[in-house]
Structure formats: structure tokens, C-alpha cells
Design an enzyme around this catalytic site. Structure first.
Site, PDB file in Angstrom:
ATOM      1  N   LEU A   1       0.648  -1.213   0.051  1.00  0.00           N
ATOM      2  CA  LEU A   1       0.041  -0.083   0.009  1.00  0.00           C
ATOM      3  C   LEU A   1       0.849   1.312  -0.141  1.00  0.00           C
ATOM      4  O   LEU A   1       0.709   2.114  -0.572  1.00  0.00           O
ATOM      5  CB  LEU A   1      -0.940  -0.146   1.156  1.00  0.00           C
ATOM      6  CG  LEU A   1      -2.156  -0.933   1.490  1.00  0.00           C
ATOM      7  CD1 LEU A   1      -2.938  -0.835   2.644  1.00  0.00           C
ATOM      8  CD2 LEU A   1      -3.223  -0.415   0.310  1.00  0.00           C
TER       9      LEU A   1
ATOM     10  N   GLY B   1       6.119   3.833   4.787  1.00  0.00           N
ATOM     11  CA  GLY B   1       6.195   5.056   5.903  1.00  0.00           C
ATOM     12  C   GLY B   1       7.406   5.163   6.310  1.00  0.00           C
ATOM     13  O   GLY B   1       8.276   4.739   5.882  1.00  0.00           O
ATOM     14  N   GLY B   2       7.403   5.924   7.229  1.00  0.00           N
ATOM     15  CA  GLY B   2       8.914   6.292   8.075  1.00  0.00           C
ATOM     16  C   GLY B   2       9.619   5.219   8.481  1.00  0.00           C
ATOM     17  O   GLY B   2      10.773   5.299   8.178  1.00  0.00           O
ATOM     18  N   PHE B   3       8.702   3.992   8.862  1.00  0.00           N
ATOM     19  CA  PHE B   3       9.518   3.188   9.472  1.00  0.00           C
ATOM     20  C   PHE B   3       9.537   1.845   8.525  1.00  0.00           C
ATOM     21  O   PHE B   3      10.299   0.876   9.025  1.00  0.00           O
ATOM     22  CB  PHE B   3       8.977   2.984  11.030  1.00  0.00           C
ATOM     23  CG  PHE B   3       9.344   3.937  11.705  1.00  0.00           C
ATOM     24  CD1 PHE B   3      10.564   3.712  12.592  1.00  0.00           C
ATOM     25  CD2 PHE B   3       8.996   5.184  11.889  1.00  0.00           C
ATOM     26  CE1 PHE B   3      11.098   4.653  13.451  1.00  0.00           C
ATOM     27  CE2 PHE B   3       9.025   5.912  13.074  1.00  0.00           C
ATOM     28  CZ  PHE B   3      10.187   5.626  13.790  1.00  0.00           C
TER      29      PHE B   3
ATOM     30  N   VAL C   1       3.738  -0.845   4.302  1.00  0.00           N
ATOM     31  CA  VAL C   1       2.613  -1.036   4.788  1.00  0.00           C
ATOM     32  C   VAL C   1       1.688  -2.052   3.437  1.00  0.00           C
ATOM     33  O   VAL C   1       2.096  -1.438   2.322  1.00  0.00           O
ATOM     34  CB  VAL C   1       1.678   0.110   4.889  1.00  0.00           C
ATOM     35  CG1 VAL C   1       0.309  -0.222   5.620  1.00  0.00           C
ATOM     36  CG2 VAL C   1       2.500   1.134   5.952  1.00  0.00           C
TER      37      VAL C   1
ATOM     38  N   ASP D   1       2.615  13.914  15.239  1.00  0.00           N
ATOM     39  CA  ASP D   1       3.067  13.761  13.890  1.00  0.00           C
ATOM     40  C   ASP D   1       1.692  13.857  13.216  1.00  0.00           C
ATOM     41  O   ASP D   1       1.273  13.057  12.192  1.00  0.00           O
ATOM     42  CB  ASP D   1       3.726  12.615  13.550  1.00  0.00           C
ATOM     43  CG  ASP D   1       4.352  12.875  11.923  1.00  0.00           C
ATOM     44  OD1 ASP D   1       4.608  13.802  11.738  1.00  0.00           O
ATOM     45  OD2 ASP D   1       4.914  11.952  11.591  1.00  0.00           O
TER      46      ASP D   1
END
Ligand SMILES: *[C@@H]1O[C@H](CO)[C@@H](O)[C@H](O)[C@H]1NC(C)=O
Ligand SMILES: *[C@@H]1O[C@H](CO)[C@@H](O)[C@H](O)[C@H]1NC(C)=O
Ligand SMILES: *[C@@H]1O[C@H](CO)[C@@H](O)[C@H](O)[C@H]1NC(C)=O
Ligand SMILES: *[C@@H]1O[C@H](CO)[C@@H](O)[C@H](O)[C@H]1NC(C)=O
Length: 653
Positions: free
Chosen positions: A346, A349-351, A354, A465
């Protein structure tokens, strides 16, 4: 036989032993005589069914007659909560003593438990005393099952709470699971001379404990009027729980009459039989998958947990995260995502990545965040996310369903949001244009979700955030706030810890950049930028004609100074309500004011957005005032509502 005579016949056949005298009443099983039912509450199988398993609903029941003088009252009742899952349930139920039954009409479901709403919780004019059996928020953070019992006065914030359970005769504490599906008896006694309220719980058919679970001094004379109604309130949120009262005895003065347990046991049997019957009345098409699925899921989960725990104990791999949510096995998630194939990706992200997944057992769509924290710090942040998200329930927050750990990887399973993130819809190339109604609804939703995090949950949660890419859209295009990886918990009333700078450029408040200290006010700043972004359809920082970066707040202020603030509204919007757009833009500017003391609290922001409180009038020049306090001292006398805003925030928790 005509229907009414059948009914009469039934009434005679079904024994309902309800006695009532000025001294009080006793229900050993229920008929609706002398009961005022409200919301989804009904009498079902001789039990008082407060909620019937529908979502986001309220059920209440009051004894119809008001008691004119309640001095030393006493009550006891037996309840059964049927949760949809063995370890999770909706919000719970409460015994209430209140001045009126009407003031509750505006009450909300979910965490308001059908007793309060957003604005009136905490207001002394509520004149409401309640004993809540809360099955969703656990005070004992370490044990997701430890539901609690609380004494509430005019507010959802209990004056006294304790993990559910009872003291055995030898003095040891024995915990009780409120959502076990088993009947539990509750006693509430108030003594007018000592001003002592005692609350006790015990499994059905056990003696009233000698030592109460809660014993608190309260002067109810000063809280309640002389005439009061007694009853129950209950609410569900996003889970289909059924809350039932089986028997109830009340006395306005002196000890309540004991319940007739043989009658109650029959009612309990009736309820169980009716539950089974209603399950078998569900059409086959639905029944088979639902029943087999839930049985299979339960079995699979139990089996998986068992195997996992056994294996883990040997290898030392097992560790537990307390998040009130269930675990998934790594295998489940591999098959749900076709082996984490790129087809199911999908986004990133930052980490980490997904994925979309379809749980094989339930066919439920989920989003799976796969993170491989490189450092201990990264792992810690995600454990923080799980710990927080697992305990939070709000319709404008992305719900965490569970988690799994595989080697150094952490997999977080969320509700799938079919419409993606707001920033893609807002700034993407797609044809879909969000209309104003939808945008305003998203803004209000996120405001309400953030208010929950700041003010309504048992701990203050600073999101840290807030941005459009962290707002996801559900199938009805409601906004839901996600990504709590950066959030930290800290107790109400204490200051946020000073930590390293986190957040996203463009949404970072000046004092956050300077001091690196996230607060409710820095969240409000980011929310202000978010509101402007949604209304203007522009990114938080865009280059001007000369290629210089211009913050959105400055851009909107400039547009306002050179004419109408409405010129900054997204040109893609063909139709919008001028007053609403103006409110959103001005409120957005106020929230992202350079000086943190000017920014309103989330609670006030919600009130502005629903027009309960009028936004104070201010000029664009107000926005360029420097952030030193003395500058505002001159300004405040001219604008008392801004002064209220200020005290609202700095004086808040
Ligand atoms: C409490 O409720 C009353 C009546 O609804 C209202 O007039 C009053 O402003 C409220 N007080 C606060 C502090 O919200
Ligand atoms: C106290 O009583 C409970 C049962 O009533 C029993 O399970 C527990 O072991 C007892 N504890 C002690 C210390 O005697
Ligand atoms: C409440 O509990 C205390 C302590 O066990 C007891 O002394 C008191 O009589 C109780 N009061 C009522 C009203 O039951
Ligand atoms: C309790 O409240 C009532 C009404 O406010 C007051 O008259 C009474 O003195 C209070 N009692 C105590 C012990 O504080």
C-alpha cells in the site's frame, strides 16, 4: 386466539415477581412495569437488556417514579455482559442516580456511556452519581483484562476506581472479569451520616464481601437534589456487546431487599436459551460462516497462542506486548498478504512498508505495517505505538487489531482504510475531488479524535505527527488519525518529557523546533496547519513565484491581508459554505499561531467547529504578534474571548 388474549395469557404464565413499595422495589426478573426505557433498551427474556448488540448505541432504563427523599440508599443488582470476543468488549454499564432523566437525552455512546456528552462531562449541573462498570479502559495498564469499577460524580473521570474484583473473607483480592459472560452481583450502599459510599462485587451466588471493593467519602446531599431517579445507563462503541440486568433491588432508605436467587437463576437460563435461539434464527447463509468462523477463529487463536507460547518459552523468543488486542501468527499474516508480495503493497512509511492483507479465516481486509526497527530505539517507539493504540478506541482513530513479532520484525495489524490517506486524495493526480461537506466532516472528525487523545482518555497522548498523510479515510470518507509511532504517553497533569525532535517539516511549531518539546500546543499547531491544508488544498510549505518556500500560514495570512480570506479556499471547490470556510481558515490560523499561549485547546476547537462557541473576532495583524507574553497583555483586554482561549490552554491539564 386473538393476539391480546394470547398476550394476557402469557403475562399470567410468565411469572414476573416485581414488588414495589414506598420503601423501594425489587425486580427478580423484569417486566416493563414501572420502568422508563430509553434508547435501545428493552425487556427481553425477562431480563433488562440495556444494549442489544448494535454498534454505537445507548440503552437506559430508569425506575419511572422519582424518589423524593433519598438519604441512606442501598441497591444491589445482577448483570451479565455478553462480549462479542472473549477478551474485548464495548464500553460497559453504570448504575446511575440523577436529578432528571431528560438531561441524559443528549448523551453519547462509547466512552460517554450514555450518561454524558462532550460538553457536559464534568459540569456540576449534571447532578449525577454513577457507579460504572467499565469494560474498555483499563486502569491497570499491565493487565488488558483488568476492567475496572469506578464511582463517578458529574463526570467520566471517576473519583475512585479499582480493578474489578472482590476481597475474599481471608482478605485476599480476587479479580473478576466483567466480560466473562457470567452473571455478577453488585452492591452499592450509601450512608447519609458517615457520607460513605461502598461498592462491592462478587460472582453470582456468592455472599456480599465483608470488605467493599470501593469505599469513598462523598457528600451526596451536596451533589444530588432531594428528588432523584435511579436507573442504568449503558453504551456500545465499535463492538457488539450485549449488556443485561437480570435482577435489581433498591431501597431509598436502609438496606435493599435481597434478591430471589431461584427466580434469577431461571431468568439467567431463559436468557441463555434465548441467545441460543436467536443465534439459530439467523439465516443459514449468515449463520454458518459467522458461527463456524468465530469458532474457528477462536480455536485457531487459542491453538496458535498455545503453540506459540510453548515454542517461545523454549527459545526465549516470546515476549508479550500489553495492548489489549489479540495476537496474530506470523503465518496468518504471510498468507494474508500472499507472502508480502509487492502486489499488496500500500505504501511506505517512515519506519517501514504497509501492506494490504485479507485474513484467511475471516476474509477481513486489514492493513499490515511491517517494521524492522534498526535500533532498540526504533523498537521502543513501536512498542509505544502498540501499547497506546491497543487501548484507544475512537471512531476517528485507526483501530489496531493486533500484532505479531517475527525475529527482529514487528507486524502491526490495523483496520483497512479503503480510501487511502487524505494527502493522496487532496494532492494526488486522481480525478476525485473532495467536496466541502466531506472536508469539513474530516476536519471535525480529526478534531474529535485528537480531543480524545488530549483530554478524554486516561492518559494524555500527544500525537506529535499530525499531517494529512497520517489521516486515513474509511469507507464512508470519515477521517481517522493513524500512526502513533511517535506518540508518547504521559500521565495527566505531568509535563511531557523533553525528547528529540519529531514531526514533519511544515507542521512543526516554532517552540518545538526551538526547544524540542512536544506538548498539546504543538499538536494544536500541526492541527491548525492541517485545517488550512484541507481548506486550501495546498501543501504546508509551497514555493512562491521566486522559488522561496512559504509556510501555508503565512500564505493564508497574506491572502487575508490583501482582501478576503476566502480567496485562499481551494479553487477546486466549486461550492462551499462561506461562513464555514471562514471559520476553518481563521481557526486554522489561530491554532497555528506562533505564540503557543494563544492556541485554543482541542476541546475548545471542537466547540468552535460545531458552533457551540463563537470564534473570537481578530484581525490578520493579531497573527504577526510576537510570542512574548507582554505583547498579549495589551491585546487581551480588547479581546476577552482570546483571553479565555489562552487560559483554556495554559490552565488546562
Ligand atoms: C454547565 O451546564 C450549564 C447548563 O447546561 C451551562 O449553562 C454552563 O455553562 C455549563 N458550565 C460549563 C463550565 O460548561
Ligand atoms: C483466601 O481464600 C481464597 C478463597 O476464598 C483462597 O483461594 C486463597 O488461597 C486464600 N488465601 C490465603 C492466604 O489463605
Ligand atoms: C462501608 O464499608 C465500611 C468498611 O467495611 C463499613 O464500616 C461501613 O459500615 C460500610 N457502610 C455502608 C453504608 O455499607
Ligand atoms: C453536605 O452537603 C450539604 C449540602 O451542601 C451541607 O448542608 C452539609 O453540611 C454537608 N455535610 C458535610 C458533612 O459536609
Amino acid at each position: 386466539m386473538p393476539p391480546h388474549s394470547l398476550l394476557l395469557c402469557l403475562l399470567f404464565l410468565v411469572q414476573i415477581s416485581m414488588s414495589y413499595s414506598i420503601g423501594g422495589f425489587t425486580y427478580d426478573g423484569f417486566s416493563d412495569s414501572m420502568l422508563r426505557l430509553d434508547g435501545v433498551a428493552s425487556i427481553s427474556s425477562r431480563s433488562l437488556m440495556l444494549t442489544d448488540g448494535t454498534l454505537q448505541s445507548i440503552g437506559r432504563a430508569f425506575f419511572a417514579r422519582r424518589f423524593d427523599s433519598v438519604s441512606s440508599f442501598s441497591t444491589t443488582f445482577v448483570f451479565v455482559i455478553t462480549p462479542p470476543y472473549p477478551d474485548r468488549s464495548s464500553h460497559g454499564l453504570a448504575f446511575t442516580v440523577s436529578a432528571t432523566t431528560d438531561s441524559l437525552l443528549d448523551a453519547l455512546p462509547s466512552q460517554y456511556m450514555g450518561m454524558f456528552n462532550f460538553e457536559n462531562t464534568g459540569n456540576v449541573t449534571n447532578r449525577l452519581f454513577a457507579v460504572e462498570l467499565d469494560t474498555i479502559l483499563s486502569t491497570e495498564f499491565r493487565d488488558p483484562d483488568s476492567n475496572h469499577v469506578g464511582i463517578d460524580v458529574n463526570s467520566l473521570e471517576s473519583v475512585s476506581t479499582h480493578a474489578a474484583g472482590y476481597y475474599t473473607p481471608n482478605g485476599t483480592f480476587s479479580p473478576l472479569k466483567l466480560i466473562s459472560g457470567e452473571p455478577i452481583q453488585v452492591w452499592v450502599d450509601y450512608d447519609d451520616s458517615s457520607h460513605l459510599v461502598n461498592v462491592s462485587l462478587a460472582p453470582y451466588l456468592q455472599h456480599k464481601p465483608q470488605r467493599p471493593l470501593l469505599s469513598t467519602t462523598l457528600n451526596l446531599t451536596s451533589i444530588l437534589p432531594s428528588s432523584v431517579y435511579v436507573g442504568f445507563a449503558s453504551a456500545t462503541g465499535t463492538l457488539r456487546s450485549i449488556h443485561r440486568i437480570i435482577g435489581w433491588s433498591f431501597s431509598p432508605d436502609g438496606e435493599a431487599k435481597p434478591l430471589d436467587y431461584s427466580a434469577l437463576s431461571e431468568v439467567i437460563q431463559d436468557v441463555r436459551r434465548a441467545d441460543q435461539r436467536s443465534r439459530s434464527h439467523i439465516p443459514r447463509k449468515v449463520l454458518i460462516p459467522v458461527v463456524t468462523m468465530s469458532v474457528t477463529i477462536t480455536l485457531v487463536i487459542i491453538l496458535a497462542l498455545y503453540v506459540y507460547m510453548k515454542k517461545a518459552r523454549g527459545s526465549g523468543e516470546y515476549w508479550e506486548i500489553d495492548c489489549g488486542s489479540s495476537s496474530f501468527t506470523y503465518k496468518d499474516l504471510v498468507s494474508a498478504t500472499s507472502g508480502f508480495s509487492d502486489k499488496m503493497l500500500l505504501g511506505k512509511g517512515g519506519f517501514g512498508k504497509v501492506y494490504r492483507g485479507v485474513l484467511q479465516t475471516s476474509k477481513q481486509n486489514v492493513a499490515i505495517k511491517r517494521v524492522s526497527p534498526e535500533s532498540k530505539q526504533g523498537m521502543k517507539e513501536f512498542i509505544a505505538e502498540i501499547t497506546i493504540l491497543g487501548h484507544l478506541r475512537h471512531r476517528n482513530l485507526v483501530q489496531l487489531l493486533g500484532y505479531s513479532r517475527h525475529k527482529s520484525e514487528l507486524l502491526l495489524v490495523y483496520d483497512y482504510m479503503p480510501n487511502g490517506s487524505l494527502d493522496r486524495v487532496l494532492h494526488g493526480q486522481n480525478k476525485q475531488i473532495l467536496d466541502w461537506v466531506c472536508r469539513l466532516n474530516i476536519i471535525k472528525g480529526i478534531a474529535s479524535g485528537l480531543c480524545y487523545l488530549h483530554e478524554e482518555w486516561e492518559k494524555v497522548v500527544i500525537h506529535r505527527d499530525i499531517k494529512t498523510s497520517n489521516v486515513l479515510l474509511d469507507n464512508e470518507m470519515n477521517g481517522r488519525l493513524g500512526d502513533f509511532g511517535l506518540a508518547r504517553l504521559h500521565n495527566h497533569g505531568t509535563d511531557a518529557h523533553t525528547t528529540h525532535l519529531a514531526g514533519t517539516w511544515g507542521y512543526i511549531a516554532p517552540e518545538l523546533a526551538r526547544l524540542g518539546r512536544a506538548t498539546k500546543a504543538t499538536d494544536v499547531f500541526a492541527f491548525g496547519v492541517f485545517m488550512l491544508e484541507v481548506a486550501c488544498g495546498r501543501r504546508p510549505i509551497e514555493a512562491n513565484d521566486y522559488g522561496d518556500p512559504v509556510p501555508l500560514t503565512d500564505w493564508v495570512t497574506n491572502v487575508w491581508e490583501s482582501g478576503s480570506i476566502l480567496k485562499s479556499v481551494d479553487p477546486k471547490l466549486e461550492d462551499y459554505v462561506k461562513e464555514e470556510a471562514e471559520l476553518v481558515l481563521k481557526l486554522g490560523l489561530l491554532c497555528s499561531h506562533q505564540a503557543h499561549i494563544v492556541r485554543p485547546s482541542m476541546r475548545l476547537i471542537v466547540q468552535y467547529l460545531v458552533n457551540d462557541v463563537l470564534l473570537p473576532d481578530f484581525q490578520p495583524s493579531f497573527l504577526s504578534l510576537a510570542s512574548r507574553d507582554e505583547d498579549f497583555d495589551q491585546y487581551i483586554p480588547a479581546c476577552p474571548s482570546i483571553a479565555t482561549t489562552m487560559t483554556g490552554l495554559s490552565g488546562g491539564r
